[in-house]
Write an enzyme that holds these catalytic residues in place. Structure first.
Site, PDB file in Angstrom:
ATOM      1  N   PRO A  60       0.847  -1.205   0.000  1.00 35.59           N
ATOM      2  CA  PRO A  60       0.000   0.000   0.000  1.00 35.59           C
ATOM      3  C   PRO A  60       0.877   1.248   0.000  1.00 35.59           C
ATOM      4  O   PRO A  60       1.739   1.398   0.860  1.00 35.59           O
ATOM      5  CB  PRO A  60      -0.794  -0.130   1.308  1.00 35.59           C
ATOM      6  CG  PRO A  60       0.079  -0.967   2.196  1.00 35.59           C
ATOM      7  CD  PRO A  60       0.823  -1.908   1.291  1.00 35.59           C
ATOM      8  N   VAL A  62       0.631   5.532  -0.572  1.00 36.51           N
ATOM      9  CA  VAL A  62      -0.256   6.679  -0.712  1.00 36.51           C
ATOM     10  C   VAL A  62      -0.091   7.326  -2.086  1.00 36.51           C
ATOM     11  O   VAL A  62       1.015   7.678  -2.488  1.00 36.51           O
ATOM     12  CB  VAL A  62       0.013   7.719   0.391  1.00 36.51           C
ATOM     13  CG1 VAL A  62      -0.813   8.979   0.159  1.00 36.51           C
ATOM     14  CG2 VAL A  62      -0.307   7.120   1.759  1.00 36.51           C
ATOM     15  N   GLN A 122      -6.526  -0.930   2.309  1.00 35.27           N
ATOM     16  CA  GLN A 122      -5.895  -0.535   3.573  1.00 35.27           C
ATOM     17  C   GLN A 122      -6.457   0.786   4.093  1.00 35.27           C
ATOM     18  O   GLN A 122      -6.663   1.727   3.321  1.00 35.27           O
ATOM     19  CB  GLN A 122      -4.390  -0.403   3.432  1.00 35.27           C
ATOM     20  CG  GLN A 122      -3.712  -0.201   4.796  1.00 35.27           C
ATOM     21  CD  GLN A 122      -2.253   0.175   4.704  1.00 35.27           C
ATOM     22  OE1 GLN A 122      -1.905   1.248   4.225  1.00 35.27           O
ATOM     23  NE2 GLN A 122      -1.385  -0.702   5.189  1.00 35.27           N
ATOM     24  N   CYS A 151       2.857   2.992   9.146  1.00 29.02           N
ATOM     25  CA  CYS A 151       3.282   4.281   8.587  1.00 29.02           C
ATOM     26  C   CYS A 151       4.082   5.067   9.625  1.00 29.02           C
ATOM     27  O   CYS A 151       3.581   5.362  10.711  1.00 29.02           O
ATOM     28  CB  CYS A 151       2.081   5.098   8.139  1.00 29.02           C
ATOM     29  SG  CYS A 151       2.542   6.697   7.417  1.00 29.02           S
ATOM     30  N   ASN A 253       8.156  -7.778   4.471  1.00 36.69           N
ATOM     31  CA  ASN A 253       8.244  -6.481   3.812  1.00 36.69           C
ATOM     32  C   ASN A 253       9.558  -5.814   4.218  1.00 36.69           C
ATOM     33  O   ASN A 253       9.901  -5.797   5.397  1.00 36.69           O
ATOM     34  CB  ASN A 253       7.047  -5.609   4.201  1.00 36.69           C
ATOM     35  CG  ASN A 253       7.054  -4.254   3.520  1.00 36.69           C
ATOM     36  OD1 ASN A 253       6.598  -3.276   4.086  1.00 36.69           O
ATOM     37  ND2 ASN A 253       7.568  -4.169   2.307  1.00 36.69           N
TER      38      ASN A 253
END
Length: 660
Positions: A60, A62, A122, A151, A253
């Site tokens: 995900p 932005v 998400q 985040c 990740n």
């Protein structure tokens, strides 16, 4: 309507006492059971199997993992994608926000199989009711809903979400368990690690026991971000995998900038799949060498218009009859990938891709060319492409401007190849082996390639060149999120206002070339800028105009005391530039010369720091690869010894002798 903020983070002393509870790591047997759900839905490994057991996941991001980019990534082998992070409160309450972020119109492909599935939506959230209300809007258009607990940006700290919920375990439990109990779609979570392995394991077990049906572990702490990110801890990811994966799948990740790290990451962590963010943004073919066949099968299912546009993009490769390895290619020309992306943007049935997303993607794709010192002017023209909010251009006209920009760049790259600046056979996607054998391990600058994260010295000033294009999306998001905290606040209160310019001094912008070597350059430090022929009428200098006409009036500024022309720096430069005969001012000319020398030294120092940082980053990458190869060899040796020992312990039954 306001968002309730979580309690303040505990003090250092309180945190130390809190951490004492997590010194003994949990085990799979001691994991708390998940709460019961009111809905019959897929859970854990059944959910994973229903999605096709995907291994190659787009993270995900932005304003960056939007529908068009997800389709492009799937064309090149990704088999699970996340949407960008959506703000749950805005998604649930703001009528304009949800259609802009996630198109649910009848003709849209968002969340529709087979074009955009499997898909995870998400959200960031800190209110369980708003989170549930937002999640209900996407039921039936995704396979799972993800809670962002990773985040690390400042906007997440101000908004009390993402990695800044890591100290608020009760809030995390309420957010996840409320959706697990009341949503028909499975809830999953993405999180970062703590410095302590034991606390990381307790944290992951807490998220699982709250009701999460899948975990994604980013192997960096909250503080490890941006230029100071460092390496992701695959060992911590592996520990979480060992603890949680008997219950639910775990994804890895972090630490995979290129296709070459995908296999080692899966092997060393034992994770069910690898999630890529920056690696995918700078090279969407990162998964292609591992999953190209599935990418081709996906492409065959796309709408006819989109498939035709993708084929036209491939025809622009100018292969000259040569082919390319479609199963192993990892690095394609930037122009080819950009052409594919814009082909998808143009042929989406109803969704309109944001200009900010298009611009940011193109910037990252073409970064290797600019890093090689080629066509810097194209970066400036990219900033102007697409028009602004008040340009009056339609979406089609904006996309056409980006297409024209890519077409122009393609001709420039062809010219570089014709001039011998690029290898003659670099007009096609390349495999990793070809890069090693044909180009000495150096990917041609015309191709998308891994983003080399440079760790800068602590005393170096921030260089925002790489991220300035993303600022538009971030500022927009700050405004949108501010409406949640105070929807009645005027727009001027949602932005940090720029300092007002004095009415007597106009805002003047000089071209970059002006500072690079003009004979009479002027420092911007004092806010003045030289005019080509006359001083600006609004400069606070009573004698400037008269002096230009030869009346001999003196400048009233104190800075004029040492000037041979009796003027301040700005007026002096204007008078010298406007004089028909050679007129000099040793004082100001000397200052200008010194300012130019300072600028040159500063640029050279920045170049040296950047070169040192890139060298260090390459050394770190090489060291990491050697270490991974050593570990792989040790595992193979251990496995071989175990097989030999197992073979040596087999019972051999002797043959019966004659006569017995």
């Amino acid at each position: 309507m306001t968002v309730s903020a979580p309690a303040l983070a505990p003090s250092a002393a309180q945190q130390a006492l809190e951490d004492e509870k997590y010194t003994v790591p949990p085990t799979t047997a001691t994991l708390e059971p998940q709460p019961a759900s009111q809905h019959v839905k897929l859970e854990g490994h059944a959910l994973w199997k229903s999605m096709g057991e995907p291994k190659y996941i787009v993270a995900p991001m932005v304003d960056q993992s939007e529908l068009a980019w997800r389709i492009l990534s799937r064309v090149h082998g990704a088999n699970l994608c996340y949407t960008p992070m959506f703000h749950a409160a805005l998604f649930a309450t703001q009528p304009k926000y949800q259609p802009e972020m996630f198109d649910l119109s009848p003709d849209s492909l968002e969340g529709v199989a087979p074009y955009d599935r499997p898909l995870v939506v998400q959200f960031c959230a800190n209110d369980k009711d708003q989170f549930l209300a937002a999640a209900k809007k996407v039921e039936g258009r995704c396979d799972a809903v993800d809670l962002n607990l990773g985040c690390p940006q400042g906007i997440a700290k101000r908004g009390h979400y993402g990695a800044f919920l890591m100290e608020h375990w009760d809030l995390i439990r309420s957010l996840i368990s409320n959706l697990h109990e009341n949503l028909s779609t499975p809830i999953i979570a993405k999180l970062r690690v703590f410095p302590s392995l034991s606390k990381t394991l307790h944290y992951a077990s807490h998220v699982y026991s709250s009701g999460a049906q899948l975990l994604t572990i980013h192997g960096r702490t909250r503080e490890a971000k941006g230029q100071q990110a460092g390496f992701a801890s695959w060992s911590k990811i592996k520990s979480v995998v060992d603890l949680i994966s008997p219950k639910v799948p775990v994804l890895a990740n972090g630490g995979c900038p290129s296709a070459e790290e995908i296999g080692p990451c899966l092997e060393e962590t034992g994770a069910y799949g690898v999630m890529s963010a920056e690696g995918n943004l700078y090279n969407p073919m990162i998964f292609a060498p591992h999953n190209a066949a599935e990418g081709r099968a996906y492409t065959a299912q796309l709408p006819d218009a989109m498939r035709a546009a993708l084929l036209a993009a491939e025809n622009e490769l100018d292969l000259g009859g040569a082919g390319w390895d479609r199963d192993a290619a990892a690095y394609a020309p930037c122009t080819f990938i950009a052409q594919q992306y814009l082909a998808i943007v143009r042929t989406l049935p109803s969704t309109r891709t944001a200009t900010s997303a298009i611009k940011a993607h193109l910037y990252k794709l073409f970064r290797p060319i600019w890093a090689a010192g080629r066509y810097g002017e194209m970066r400036e023209s990219l900033g102007k492409a697409g028009g602004g909010s008040g340009s009056g251009l339609t979406h089609e006209e904006r996309v056409a401007q980006f297409q024209a920009w890519v077409d122009d760049f393609r001709e420039k790259i062809k010219a570089d190849r014709a001039a011998g600046l690029l290898p003659p056979d670099s007009n096609r996607p390349l495999t990793h082996a070809e890069v090693q054998t044909l180009f000495g391990g150096v990917i041609p600058y015309s191709h998308c390639q891994p983003y080399l994260r440079v760790t800068k010295p602590q005393d170096a000033k921030n260089e925002d060149e790489l991220f300035k294009v993303d600022g538009e999306a971030k500022r927009k998001r700050e405004v949108e999120e501010a409406t949640v905290t105070d929807p009645d606040a005027p727009v001027t209160q949602r932005h940090k206002p720029s300092p007002p310019s004095p009415s007597s001094t106009p805002s003047l912008t000089l071209p970059t070339s002006y500072h690079a070597g003009l004979a009479h350059s002027t420092s911007l430090a004092d806010g003045h800028a030289p005019a080509p022929s006359a001083a600006p009428a609004s400069v606070a200098c009573a004698g400037s105009g008269a002096a230009q006409e030869g009346e001999g009036d003196k400048c009233v500024n104190a800075a004029a005391a040492k000037c041979a022309l009796g003027a301040c720096k700005s007026c002096c430069a204007a008078r010298r530039a406007g004089a028909e005969e050679s007129t000099g001012c040793e004082f100001h000319e000397d200052k200008e010369r010194k300012a130019g020398e300072r600028d040159a030294r500063k640029k050279e120092a920045q170049r040296v720091r950047r070169a040192a940082g890139e060298k260090k980053a390459r050394e770190n990458e090489a060291r990491l690869k050697v270490e991974r190869e050593r570990k792989r060899a040790e595992r193979e040796e251990k496995k071989q010894k175990e097989e030999e020992e197992k073979g040596g312990k087999e019972v051999v039954v002797p043959k019966e002798t004659e006569g017995q």
